[in-house]
Scaffold this motif. Structure first.
Motif, PDB file in Angstrom:
ATOM      1  N   ALA A 133      -2.652  -0.882  -4.958  1.00 20.65           N
ATOM      2  CA  ALA A 133      -1.765  -1.831  -4.254  1.00 20.65           C
ATOM      3  C   ALA A 133      -1.929  -3.217  -4.872  1.00 20.65           C
ATOM      4  O   ALA A 133      -0.961  -3.953  -5.067  1.00 20.65           O
ATOM      5  N   ILE A 145      -3.031   5.154   3.710  1.00 27.70           N
ATOM      6  CA  ILE A 145      -2.966   3.994   2.812  1.00 27.70           C
ATOM      7  C   ILE A 145      -4.223   3.127   2.889  1.00 27.70           C
ATOM      8  O   ILE A 145      -4.274   2.058   2.309  1.00 27.70           O
ATOM      9  N   SER A 198      -6.041   0.896  -2.168  1.00 33.29           N
ATOM     10  CA  SER A 198      -6.281  -0.567  -2.197  1.00 33.29           C
ATOM     11  C   SER A 198      -6.212  -1.096  -3.623  1.00 33.29           C
ATOM     12  O   SER A 198      -5.577  -2.115  -3.887  1.00 33.29           O
ATOM     13  N   ARG A 245       0.838  -1.205   0.000  1.00 32.63           N
ATOM     14  CA  ARG A 245       0.000   0.000   0.000  1.00 32.63           C
ATOM     15  C   ARG A 245       0.878   1.262   0.000  1.00 32.63           C
ATOM     16  O   ARG A 245       0.555   2.260  -0.641  1.00 32.63           O
TER      17      ARG A 245
END
Ligand code: DC
Length: 228
Positions: free
Chosen positions: A105, A96, A102, A50
């Motif tokens: 990531a 994050i 999300s 993240r």
């Protein structure tokens, strides 16, 4: 004691616990609690992916700009201190946890330069101290020789129900069906990517947490580690 003896002594007393599983299985809450009760350090490897995604967003770097990503990573420092995650010295705990981070990531965790850098860092973190590390590839790739390995699982509907409740409790609007859809999409991304996909290590102990509360899972893991 020589430096070599000192290192062997550290390795002898060190315990490494790997906890893997899909999104929303409760890994971080459970790993953090087990680490606290057993006085070990906790490393949240998802937070590291993240952090990279957050830095990409800050620098407007997209996942197909591999050259830029490599340059960015060469100048990136990720660390944990007192329960915080630090990116280049800045605490980024809450920054994050957004849907945008999300999603990115998940994408950037499939990229080779990102995985190489983070896996190297994660192995270094597990060298000297007793740690609990959670993620997707800890038992199968990062710490293949961890003393204890767990694979936490729960049905997608149960994981979506928990995540949905969490979002509502934080005052965020969310549709259960959308949360379920996101979870299924992330499962698919995590399990089908070419590099270090999510899967249970052969020597990991699988715990299906459907129908269990957090305390039950925490106690199950601690009892197993203590050999009770
Ligand atoms: O656990 P999390 O949702 O914070 O993880 C964020 C993303 O990072 C997720 O899409 C999966 C990925 N990840 C990974 O590929 N390998 C890990 N060891 C941990 C997380």
């Amino acid at each position: 004691m020589s430096e070599r003896d000192d290192q062997m002594e550290q390795e002898k007393n060190r315990i490494r616990v790997a906890i893997d599983g899909p999104s929303g299985a409760g890994k971080s809450t459970i790993a953090r609690a087990v680490a606290k009760r057993m006085e070990m350090d906790y490393i949240d490897t998802g937070a590291m992916y993240r952090a990279v995604a957050y830095k990409m967003l800050q620098n407007s770097v997209s996942p197909n700009e591999l050259q830029l990503i490599e340059e960015m990573l060469a100048d990136t420092d990720i660390d944990f201190a007192k329960g915080n995650i630090l990116l280049d010295g800045e605490i980024i705990n809450n920054k994050i946890r957004t849907p945008e981070v999300s999603a990115l990531a998940s994408e950037c965790s499939a990229l080779a330069p990102v995985r190489e850098k983070l896996v190297r860092l994660q192995r270094q973190m597990g060298e000297k101290k007793s740690i609990i590390m959670d993620g997707r590839d800890i038992g199968t790739n990062v710490l293949t020789d961890a003393e204890y390995k767990f694979f936490l699982n729960a049905k997608p509907e149960e994981r979506a129900r928990r995540r949905h409740l969490e979002l509502l409790e934080k005052g965020q609007e969310a549709s259960y069906l959308q949360v379920l859809e996101d979870i299924k999409q992330r499962d698919h991304n995590d399990m089908t990517r070419a590099l270090n996909p999510l899967r249970k290590a052969e020597d990991a102990w699988e715990i299906d947490t459907t129908g269990m509360n957090l305390e039950q899972v925490i106690c199950t893991i601690i009892s197993h580690i203590k050999g009770e």
